[in-house]
Write a protein that holds these residues in place. Sequence first.
Motif, PDB file in Angstrom:
ATOM      1  N   GLY A 152     -41.588 -30.160  23.616  1.00 52.26           N
ATOM      2  CA  GLY A 152     -41.370 -28.719  23.415  1.00 52.26           C
ATOM      3  C   GLY A 152     -41.136 -27.980  24.712  1.00 52.26           C
ATOM      4  N   PHE A 153     -41.943 -28.284  25.726  1.00 60.03           N
ATOM      5  CA  PHE A 153     -41.796 -27.595  27.009  1.00 60.03           C
ATOM      6  C   PHE A 153     -40.511 -28.002  27.729  1.00 60.03           C
ATOM      7  CE2 PHE A 153     -46.506 -27.008  26.734  1.00 60.03           C
ATOM      8  CZ  PHE A 153     -46.481 -25.616  26.710  1.00 60.03           C
ATOM      9  N   VAL A 154     -40.097 -29.268  27.579  1.00 64.33           N
ATOM     10  CA  VAL A 154     -38.814 -29.680  28.166  1.00 64.33           C
ATOM     11  C   VAL A 154     -37.677 -28.887  27.536  1.00 64.33           C
ATOM     12  CG1 VAL A 154     -37.156 -31.567  28.322  1.00 64.33           C
ATOM     13  CG2 VAL A 154     -39.574 -31.979  28.835  1.00 64.33           C
ATOM     14  N   GLU A 155     -37.749 -28.719  26.220  1.00 67.50           N
ATOM     15  CA  GLU A 155     -36.703 -27.939  25.517  1.00 67.50           C
ATOM     16  C   GLU A 155     -36.744 -26.485  25.949  1.00 67.50           C
ATOM     17  OE1 GLU A 155     -35.338 -26.922  20.922  1.00 67.50           O
ATOM     18  OE2 GLU A 155     -36.894 -28.416  21.293  1.00 67.50           O
ATOM     19  N   ASN A 163     -38.463 -19.496  33.399  1.00 65.47           N
ATOM     20  CA  ASN A 163     -39.902 -19.790  33.221  1.00 65.47           C
ATOM     21  C   ASN A 163     -40.246 -21.242  33.555  1.00 65.47           C
ATOM     22  OD1 ASN A 163     -40.491 -17.163  32.296  1.00 65.47           O
ATOM     23  ND2 ASN A 163     -39.917 -17.713  30.199  1.00 65.47           N
ATOM     24  N   ARG A 164     -39.377 -21.854  34.305  1.00 63.78           N
ATOM     25  CA  ARG A 164     -39.541 -23.273  34.619  1.00 63.78           C
ATOM     26  C   ARG A 164     -40.890 -23.584  35.289  1.00 63.78           C
ATOM     27  NH1 ARG A 164     -35.615 -27.189  34.990  1.00 63.78           N
ATOM     28  NH2 ARG A 164     -36.192 -29.054  36.193  1.00 63.78           N
ATOM     29  N   PRO A 165     -41.339 -22.820  36.302  1.00 55.68           N
ATOM     30  CA  PRO A 165     -42.643 -23.124  36.928  1.00 55.68           C
ATOM     31  C   PRO A 165     -43.802 -23.101  35.919  1.00 55.68           C
ATOM     32  CG  PRO A 165     -41.400 -21.611  38.288  1.00 55.68           C
ATOM     33  CD  PRO A 165     -40.666 -21.703  36.979  1.00 55.68           C
ATOM     34  N   LYS A 166     -43.757 -22.131  35.007  1.00 47.94           N
ATOM     35  CA  LYS A 166     -44.812 -22.009  33.995  1.00 47.94           C
ATOM     36  C   LYS A 166     -44.821 -23.228  33.075  1.00 47.94           C
ATOM     37  CE  LYS A 166     -45.994 -19.165  29.973  1.00 47.94           C
ATOM     38  NZ  LYS A 166     -45.611 -17.966  29.176  1.00 47.94           N
ATOM     39  N   TYR A 167     -43.622 -23.630  32.610  1.00 51.82           N
ATOM     40  CA  TYR A 167     -43.525 -24.773  31.708  1.00 51.82           C
ATOM     41  C   TYR A 167     -43.873 -26.083  32.436  1.00 51.82           C
ATOM     42  CZ  TYR A 167     -41.072 -21.463  28.673  1.00 51.82           C
ATOM     43  OH  TYR A 167     -40.739 -20.394  27.900  1.00 51.82           O
TER      44      TYR A 167
END
Length: 351
Positions: A152-155, A163-167
């Motif tokens: 889910g986070f990769v998607e 929001n890449r750092p957060k994910y």
Amino acid sequence: AYTTEFDIGDGPRLVSGSPIYIGAYPAYFLNIATAFSQILSPVQDLLHTELLLNVIVLLAFTATMGYLIFIMSQWGNKMNREVKKRTHEIQVANKSLSEKAIEMQKLNTDLNGANQKIKIAYENLKKHDKLQKEFVNIVAHELRTPVQSIMGFVEMMDLNPENRPKYMERLKHNTARLERLTADTLDIARIESGTFRLSKEKSNLKELIKNAIDDLTFTIHNSKRNNKLAVIYGKENEDLFINIDKSRIAQVLSNLLSNADKFTKNGDILAKVTKLNREKEIEVKVIDNGQGIDKEILPKLFEKFVTKSDIGTGIGLYISKQIVLAHGGRIWGKNNETRKGAEFGFSLPYI
């Protein structure tokens, strides 16, 4: 007529006589004298013959009776020997039967024991099969959760690059969770198959405890929980070098501290180490003032999949117990007596 006895010098004689009458008066006497030897000789011969016959008859009777007694004695002895022989055979047969009966009883006992063992083994097999299925289901569920989160986070990273750092932080968290679950699963497989091994080396237990506390303190401070939780180290002044599997004991410490953190919302966690010189042991205790151990799971605390928590698989304490036992130590868990919370601890032998 008359009869009388006379002795005229040549032995006694028997005289028999009768008077001869002439007219009214006896004029002469007619006497006949016979020597006693002539009279007694035939009688004595007759008596002697009779006595001899009686003696012969008596001797014949005595001989016959003696022979009969001898024959009866021989027959009695033979019968006695036969009776003894038959008695001995009966005793031997009875002893053999008794031994056979004891042997049959032993075989019956062994058979019952074997049947009982088979029954227990069957029940254990059923239990093991049930636990294995539960283990597969639990592991599959636990694996699915971090894997789905990672996917889910990769998607989300593709859809929302800003929001890449957060994910990425969440990806790291779920990856670490997946790694822990995989390692625990492999540990259980090694324990169950008997291939679990230790790699011992001389290590400073005080340093291991401090590192485990620092890791938990860092996790607490970097979490977004609003509860106040402090980890305190009640330590010995001296270093405690002991021959242990360093990574495995660190795993036990991490499990106990994480378990205390999980059930302590606000309060303190105390990690205390004590060297017991008389017992030649080092005791490590993790004491919290959280909600304590549920009474329902207290008797089976260190069994697989025993947990009241919504998170975790309930295998951490089981693995910790196997690690401590492999070191020749003890492990325990109990509720505090004077305040709320629980105490988990383990001991390790030292030389």
